[in-house]
Design an enzyme around this catalytic site. Structure first.
Site, mmCIF file in Angstrom:
data_model
loop_
_atom_site.group_PDB
_atom_site.id
_atom_site.type_symbol
_atom_site.label_atom_id
_atom_site.label_comp_id
_atom_site.label_asym_id
_atom_site.label_seq_id
_atom_site.Cartn_x
_atom_site.Cartn_y
_atom_site.Cartn_z
ATOM 1 N N HIS A 43 0.859 -1.196 0.000
ATOM 2 C CA HIS A 43 0.000 0.000 0.000
ATOM 3 C C HIS A 43 0.889 1.237 0.000
ATOM 4 C CE1 HIS A 43 -3.965 1.946 1.492
ATOM 5 N NE2 HIS A 43 -3.202 2.853 0.908
ATOM 6 N N HIS A 85 1.808 4.982 -1.588
ATOM 7 C CA HIS A 85 1.600 6.200 -2.367
ATOM 8 C C HIS A 85 2.992 6.636 -2.814
ATOM 9 C CE1 HIS A 85 -2.624 7.226 -0.904
ATOM 10 N NE2 HIS A 85 -2.257 6.244 -0.089
ATOM 11 N N LYS A 130 -6.587 0.077 -8.652
ATOM 12 C CA LYS A 130 -6.977 0.586 -7.338
ATOM 13 C C LYS A 130 -8.250 1.417 -7.447
ATOM 14 C CE LYS A 130 -7.082 2.066 -3.122
ATOM 15 N NZ LYS A 130 -6.187 3.105 -2.615
ATOM 16 N N HIS A 145 -10.544 3.953 -5.424
ATOM 17 C CA HIS A 145 -10.418 4.871 -4.288
ATOM 18 C C HIS A 145 -11.622 5.798 -4.231
ATOM 19 C CE1 HIS A 145 -8.872 7.815 -1.463
ATOM 20 N NE2 HIS A 145 -7.836 7.020 -1.217
ATOM 21 N N HIS A 195 -10.518 1.111 -1.634
ATOM 22 C CA HIS A 195 -10.749 2.043 -0.528
ATOM 23 C C HIS A 195 -12.201 2.478 -0.711
ATOM 24 C CE1 HIS A 195 -9.457 6.047 1.588
ATOM 25 N NE2 HIS A 195 -10.777 6.039 1.468
ATOM 26 N N HIS A 197 -6.826 -0.798 4.469
ATOM 27 C CA HIS A 197 -7.205 -0.280 5.797
ATOM 28 C C HIS A 197 -8.649 -0.680 6.142
ATOM 29 C CE1 HIS A 197 -8.445 2.855 3.027
ATOM 30 N NE2 HIS A 197 -7.208 3.282 2.901
ATOM 31 N N HIS A 245 -6.310 14.051 2.383
ATOM 32 C CA HIS A 245 -7.480 14.018 1.500
ATOM 33 C C HIS A 245 -7.949 15.406 1.083
ATOM 34 C CE1 HIS A 245 -7.866 9.715 1.493
ATOM 35 N NE2 HIS A 245 -7.556 9.745 2.776
ATOM 36 N N ASP A 259 0.756 2.666 3.739
ATOM 37 C CA ASP A 259 0.014 3.876 3.344
ATOM 38 C C ASP A 259 0.957 5.068 3.379
ATOM 39 O OD1 ASP A 259 -2.131 5.306 2.426
ATOM 40 O OD2 ASP A 259 -3.467 4.829 4.079
#
Length: 574
Positions: free
Chosen positions: A136, A138, A219, A221, A248, A274, A322, A362
């Site tokens: 995971h 980024h 992915k 999201h 996610h 998560h 976010h 993450d």
């Protein structure tokens, strides 16, 4: 006449043997050696006056006649399948044997031939694990790779294009242009790498394009819109191309509730990120999805384990990652809806039960890329202290001597299980014959905190090293530094890049001028929770919508936050 050694003296000379126990770092976790593949009296050890000398432990065999490139002597292997003492033979960047090393001309039962072309690494007194897999990521900055490598991670899977606003929030490398550039960037990075395309679409064309461009997974999201239609579309493409889907889910429950997401998934294999929910997902009950047989549930490390600081630090992290505005009440409410002490506490216990199968970072998006292994074993420690030995460990007829089953459960969460989930377990994820020689050597007192040596593709790529101007390697300042395998043309053959099979069939690596070995991901669509080693429990999980209390098979799951943790300030200044 046989010579007898005191057990303590033997352990200090050749490392622990069957029945010996040791503490990991400063935790309450106790490891016990289950089996010793070496032969008493015939052990090999390098050094002045030692065994690996011409005509003694070293044979006359050439590499062409079977001598290995490297031997790791008397290593204590900790893996999902066992805790054993053995010599390890490496050749052509792979593990070729685990057993007894030496000279077959003078010793029977030799599995690993040492010759004049063999390098030696002293494994005595060290624990050897497979390089960890962080699934995971980024990819916000390339400096993450060095930080992860320094912690014992040798494979990173995720998405991103750098510090773009989309990457800061979502693990996606969207579109063929960005995937191509990231694959080219991977050529200079000392890490096995794979990239996820963006899976949020209601029609298939753009998703297929990304898989053909080299994405090793897709992915979904919520920041891009994880609707039931997008979920179904993404999974249909993944099923056709044999790549994994990571998800996610929809924190705000705008497009549906957890039941709608489960319905859209439709029993197909999916890796839920998560899964507790603080990192994102249907509030407040996404955690219940860990009881589905087709779901491969993972955690990210900011909630590992639950401590007195966990809740406080999450709100600010979430607002930044976010792209939320603290001046907008709805944004603050969105953030607060994800942070629940009840589900975070339950997550600890679900890991200990083997209901959560994977732990990842993450990275820089609410997680710390250099703390995956540390936080995994901090969780194991906390559960040992709060819940006692696992039933399997307590059932030992000699009494509760060790935490071997718990250790094998937790090491699997960061090695073999993410490898299986993403279709790369033929190459990485365990200390087994045939696998890439991605190995980490730890001094027991520093286990999970600071590796002594990281081997990548059979060559040393990272190590604790002292002053380069000193007369010997050990004078301070000693700290982790990149080694020769991280430089020049040695880098490419030491690392792998994972792509879709479809991309490899179109000759994509040559079109992009890639020099690294490009390996297809395989068998991602026919697996489920049952394939998660030591972590395949399927409790029925329910969440009280008013109190957020979590129940597994009717039993309330709750625990106190840790006030203090091992593997922390005794080792690290920051």
């Amino acid at each position: 006449m046989a010579y007898r050694m005191d057990r303590q003296a033997y352990a200090e000379t050749y490392g622990p043997t069957t029945g010996d126990r040791m503490r990991l770092a400063d935790t309450e976790l106790i490891l016990e050696v289950e089996r010793d593949f070496t032969t008493y009296g015939e052990e090999v050890k390098f050094g002045g006056g030692k065994v690996i000398r011409d005509g003694m432990g070293q044979s006359q065999q050439s590499r062409a006649n079977g001598a290995v490139d490297t031997v790791i002597t008397n290593a204590l292997i900790l893996d999902w399948w066992g805790i054993v003492k053995a010599d390890i033979g490496l050749r052509d960047g792979r593990i070729v044997a685990i057993g007894k090393a030496g000279n077959p001309d003078i010793t029977d039962g030799i599995d690993i031939v040492i010759g004049p072309g063999t390098e030696a690494i002293a494994g005595e007194g060290h624990i050897v694990t497979a390089g960890a897999i962080d699934s995971h990521i980024h990819f916000i900055c390339p400096q993450q790779i060095e930080t992860a490598l320094a912690s014992g991670v040798t494979t990173m899977l995720g998405g991103g294009t750098g510090p773009a606003t989309g990457t800061n929030a979502t693990t996606c490398t969207p579109g063929s242009f960005h995937i191509s550039r990231m694959l080219q960037a991977a050529e200079g990075l000392p890490m096995n790498l794979g990239f996820f395309g963006k899976g949020n679409a209601s029609t298939t064309e753009a998703l297929e394009e990304q898989v053909l461009a080299g994405a090793c997974g897709l992915k979904l999201h919520e920041d891009w819109g994880t609707t039931p239609a997008a979920i179904d579309c993404c999974l249909s493409v993944a099923d056709r191309f044999d790549v994994q889907v990571c998800i996610h889910t929809d924190t705000l429950n705008e497009a549906g509730f957890v039941e709608d997401t489960i319905r859209a998934i439709g029993g197909r294999t999916i890796h839920t990120f998560h899964t507790e929910g603080a990192g994102g997902g249907h509030a407040p009950d996404i955690i219940r999805i860990c009881g589905e047989s087709n779901v491969l549930p993972s955690s990210t490390n900011p909630t590992r384990p639950y401590t007195r600081n966990t809740l406080e630090e999450h709100l600010d992290m979430l607002m930044v990652c976010h792209h939320l505005d603290p001046a907008i009440p709805e944004d603050v409410a969105f953030a607060e809806s994800r942070i629940r002490r009840e589900t975070i506490a339950a997550e600890d216990i679900l890991h200990d039960l083997g209901a959560f199968s994977i732990i990842a970072s993450d990275s820089q998006a609410m997680g710390r890329v250099g703390e995956v292994i540390t936080r995994t074993f901090q969780t194991a420690h906390k559960m040992k202290v709060q819940r006692g030995p696992l039933p399997e460990d307590a059932a030992n007829p000699r009494g509760t001597r060790n935490d071997n089953n718990r250790l094998k459960r937790y090491i699997a969460k960061v090695t073999i299980n993410p490898a299986i989930a993403h279709g790369i377990d033929n190459h990485v994820g365990s200390v087994e014959v045939g696998k890439l020689a991605d190995l980490v050597l730890w001094k027991p007192g520093f286990f999970g905190v600071r590796p002594e040596l990281v081997i990548k593709g059979g060559s040393i790529i990272w190590a604790q090293m002292g002053d380069a101007n000193a007369s010997i390697p050990t004078p301070g300042p000693v700290h982790g530094r990149p080694m020769f395998a991280a430089f020049g043309k040695a880098l490419a053959p030491s690392c792998l890049t994972f792509l879709s099979q479809a991309a490899i069939e179109t000759d994509l690596p040559n079109k992009l001028g890639l020099q690294r070995a490009c390996i297809p991901v395989l068998n991602t669509r026919t697996i489920g929770k049952a394939e998660m080693h030591n972590n395949n429990s399927l409790p029925k999980v329910e969440v009280d919508p008013q109190t957020y209390e979590v129940f597994a098979d009717g039993e309330l799951l709750t625990c106190d936050p840790a006030e203090e943790l091992p593997m922390a300030q005794r080792y690290l200044l920051i």
